[in-house]
Design an enzyme around this catalytic site. Structure first.
Site, PDB file in Angstrom:
ATOM      1  N   HIS A  22       0.814  -1.216   0.000  1.00  0.00           N
ATOM      2  CA  HIS A  22       0.000   0.000   0.000  1.00  0.00           C
ATOM      3  C   HIS A  22       0.847   1.265   0.000  1.00  0.00           C
ATOM      4  O   HIS A  22       0.435   2.283  -0.547  1.00  0.00           O
ATOM      5  CB  HIS A  22      -0.994  -0.022   1.158  1.00  0.00           C
ATOM      6  CG  HIS A  22      -2.184  -0.860   0.869  1.00  0.00           C
ATOM      7  ND1 HIS A  22      -2.153  -2.230   0.954  1.00  0.00           N
ATOM      8  CD2 HIS A  22      -3.420  -0.517   0.440  1.00  0.00           C
ATOM      9  CE1 HIS A  22      -3.339  -2.704   0.604  1.00  0.00           C
ATOM     10  NE2 HIS A  22      -4.120  -1.688   0.286  1.00  0.00           N
ATOM     11  N   TRP A  76      -5.177  -5.308  -9.089  1.00  0.00           N
ATOM     12  CA  TRP A  76      -4.777  -5.067  -7.694  1.00  0.00           C
ATOM     13  C   TRP A  76      -5.277  -6.208  -6.809  1.00  0.00           C
ATOM     14  O   TRP A  76      -4.554  -6.705  -5.955  1.00  0.00           O
ATOM     15  CB  TRP A  76      -5.313  -3.723  -7.209  1.00  0.00           C
ATOM     16  CG  TRP A  76      -4.923  -3.413  -5.794  1.00  0.00           C
ATOM     17  CD1 TRP A  76      -5.700  -3.556  -4.679  1.00  0.00           C
ATOM     18  CD2 TRP A  76      -3.659  -2.916  -5.329  1.00  0.00           C
ATOM     19  NE1 TRP A  76      -4.999  -3.177  -3.553  1.00  0.00           N
ATOM     20  CE2 TRP A  76      -3.747  -2.781  -3.930  1.00  0.00           C
ATOM     21  CE3 TRP A  76      -2.472  -2.565  -5.966  1.00  0.00           C
ATOM     22  CZ2 TRP A  76      -2.688  -2.314  -3.158  1.00  0.00           C
ATOM     23  CZ3 TRP A  76      -1.423  -2.098  -5.191  1.00  0.00           C
ATOM     24  CH2 TRP A  76      -1.536  -1.979  -3.810  1.00  0.00           C
ATOM     25  N   TRP A  77      -6.522  -6.615  -7.023  1.00  0.00           N
ATOM     26  CA  TRP A  77      -7.056  -7.731  -6.241  1.00  0.00           C
ATOM     27  C   TRP A  77      -6.205  -8.981  -6.443  1.00  0.00           C
ATOM     28  O   TRP A  77      -5.895  -9.682  -5.487  1.00  0.00           O
ATOM     29  CB  TRP A  77      -8.486  -8.041  -6.643  1.00  0.00           C
ATOM     30  CG  TRP A  77      -9.501  -7.006  -6.258  1.00  0.00           C
ATOM     31  CD1 TRP A  77      -9.361  -5.966  -5.384  1.00  0.00           C
ATOM     32  CD2 TRP A  77     -10.828  -6.926  -6.746  1.00  0.00           C
ATOM     33  NE1 TRP A  77     -10.518  -5.245  -5.311  1.00  0.00           N
ATOM     34  CE2 TRP A  77     -11.444  -5.809  -6.133  1.00  0.00           C
ATOM     35  CE3 TRP A  77     -11.582  -7.675  -7.648  1.00  0.00           C
ATOM     36  CZ2 TRP A  77     -12.752  -5.450  -6.375  1.00  0.00           C
ATOM     37  CZ3 TRP A  77     -12.888  -7.318  -7.893  1.00  0.00           C
ATOM     38  CH2 TRP A  77     -13.470  -6.206  -7.265  1.00  0.00           C
TER      39      TRP A  77
END
Length: 104
Positions: A22, A76-77
């Site tokens: 992140h 992203w997942w």
């Protein structure tokens, strides 16, 4: 303005990796979320339960209904699927949270 809160679950041993990923969020993902009206987005970790608590603020004109169809979000997942609980499509297992208090 609206706030949206939800919880997710981190897998054991991945706190630092979750934070690292992140901290290095892809600019195109950040841009997509901003363009769709999401801002002031925070995620907190309860280290005892590995529960992630997310809070997003949404602009009045936010367009988030079909966000899950965006390819960058789906990538992203896929990228995050190895460190958190996910659904069969690799989206995070998410549970909405009800706001019961707000102090301005």
């Amino acid at each position: 303005m609206e706030s949206k809160a939800f919880k997710m679950k981190l897998l054991p041993g991945f706190k630092e990796e979750y934070k690292k990923r992140h901290d290095e969020i892809w600019p195109e993902l950040s841009r997509l979320l901003s363009e769709r009206g999401i801002y002031d987005y925070s995620i907190f970790l309860d280290e005892e339960t590995l529960t992630l608590f997310a809070v997003q603020k949404l602009k009045d004109n936010a367009e988030v209904e079909n966000l899950s169809q965006e390819s960058v979000l789906r990538k992203w997942w896929d990228y995050m699927a190895d460190i958190m609980e996910t659904n069969p499509d690799n989206s995070p297992v998410e549970k909405s949270l009800e706001q019961v208090f707000y102090m301005k």
